[in-house]
Design a protein around this motif. Structure first.
Motif, PDB file in Angstrom:
ATOM      1  N   ASN A  70      -1.582 -66.726  53.080  1.00  0.00           N
ATOM      2  CA  ASN A  70      -2.547 -67.505  52.350  1.00  0.00           C
ATOM      3  C   ASN A  70      -2.511 -69.078  52.845  1.00  0.00           C
ATOM      4  O   ASN A  70      -2.395 -69.958  51.962  1.00  0.00           O
ATOM      5  CB  ASN A  70      -2.655 -67.242  50.890  1.00  0.00           C
ATOM      6  N   ASP A  71      -2.340 -69.064  54.065  1.00  0.00           N
ATOM      7  CA  ASP A  71      -2.152 -70.714  54.483  1.00  0.00           C
ATOM      8  C   ASP A  71      -2.882 -70.917  55.774  1.00  0.00           C
ATOM      9  O   ASP A  71      -2.527 -70.558  56.758  1.00  0.00           O
ATOM     10  CB  ASP A  71      -0.543 -70.983  54.759  1.00  0.00           C
ATOM     11  N   ALA A 118       5.781 -69.754  57.486  1.00  0.00           N
ATOM     12  CA  ALA A 118       5.083 -70.376  56.524  1.00  0.00           C
ATOM     13  C   ALA A 118       4.076 -69.309  56.006  1.00  0.00           C
ATOM     14  O   ALA A 118       3.889 -69.318  54.583  1.00  0.00           O
ATOM     15  CB  ALA A 118       3.993 -71.473  56.791  1.00  0.00           C
ATOM     16  N   THR A 126       3.797 -67.812  52.038  1.00  0.00           N
ATOM     17  CA  THR A 126       2.411 -67.840  51.318  1.00  0.00           C
ATOM     18  C   THR A 126       1.878 -66.510  51.316  1.00  0.00           C
ATOM     19  O   THR A 126       0.561 -66.444  50.939  1.00  0.00           O
ATOM     20  CB  THR A 126       1.590 -68.854  51.920  1.00  0.00           C
ATOM     21  N   HIS A 147       7.043 -74.025  52.332  1.00  0.00           N
ATOM     22  CA  HIS A 147       6.007 -73.702  53.540  1.00  0.00           C
ATOM     23  C   HIS A 147       5.459 -74.926  53.971  1.00  0.00           C
ATOM     24  O   HIS A 147       5.124 -74.760  54.991  1.00  0.00           O
ATOM     25  CB  HIS A 147       5.117 -72.729  52.841  1.00  0.00           C
ATOM     26  N   ASN A 154       5.314 -75.497  58.095  1.00  0.00           N
ATOM     27  CA  ASN A 154       4.030 -76.066  58.748  1.00  0.00           C
ATOM     28  C   ASN A 154       4.229 -77.336  59.540  1.00  0.00           C
ATOM     29  O   ASN A 154       3.970 -77.425  60.560  1.00  0.00           O
ATOM     30  CB  ASN A 154       2.769 -76.296  57.535  1.00  0.00           C
TER      31      ASN A 154
END
Length: 190
Positions: free
Chosen positions: A96-97, A89, A93, A63, A67
């Motif tokens: 959760n990013d 990404a 996740t 991820h 990003n």
């Protein structure tokens, strides 16, 4: 299997792309990531993106690489590519990013396709990194602009909120994204 192009990547597809890496591949990924970082810092965004893409061929579930590619694409104003990698990404996740939320929000904002989507993404990023000044500033700026732009917006159906909504769905296949409908459920929460 290769990761398909376009937004709306299914979690199962990404999960199927996970494969064990050799130690040589891991070293090569780190070297490509570092080379990409050097290019990015010097303003050579296209060269940086080439390094990150090469690293993704070895580790498609990374991820951080998605990003980094999203940020390169933003700098190059390649909006669909930036959206695609930010979405990937977020899928990898499970949402959760903060950087991915923020970058996807920047794409929405910079293309002026859906300010409410940008608002939601900035809120998600802020919730994950509440002390990040850049995220706070962008959220404040957008929030300040919304009352005049969306006067009475709570009364309208979701597609009436932004005149470009249909174009967003058709152009970027957002209706296929596993995350796209999230912002309609709670973007009004403060």
């Amino acid at each position: 299997p290769a990761i398909p192009t376009g937004t709306g990547v299914a979690v199962a597809t990404l999960a199927g792309a996970i494969h064990p890496m050799s130690s040589d591949d891991a070293v090569q990924v780190d070297a490509l990531k570092e080379e990409g970082k050097q290019h990015f810092q010097s303003g050579a965004f296209e060269e940086a993106s080439k390094c990150y893409k090469a690293a993704l061929e070895l580790q498609p579930q990374n991820h951080v690489l998605h990003n980094n590619l999203a940020m390169c694409a933003i700098k190059l104003r390649w909006w669909p590519i930036a959206m695609d990698h930010a979405d990937r990404a977020l899928v990898l996740t499970a949402g959760n990013d903060a950087k991915a939320w923020y970058r996807r929000g920047l794409v929405f904002l910079e293309t002026d396709m859906c300010a409410l989507a940008a608002f939601y993404d900035f809120k998600q990023a802020s919730a994950l990194e509440p002390s990040n000044k850049q995220i706070k500033a962008s959220l404040y700026e957008l929030r300040s602009a919304m009352p005049s732009r969306y006067d009475g917006w709570k009364e309208y159906p979701r597609r009436a909120l932004d005149p470009h909504w249909e174009a967003v769905i058709l152009h970027m296949n957002l209706d296929q994204s596993p995350l796209v409908n999230l912002y309609w459920t709670d973007f009004t929460d403060n």
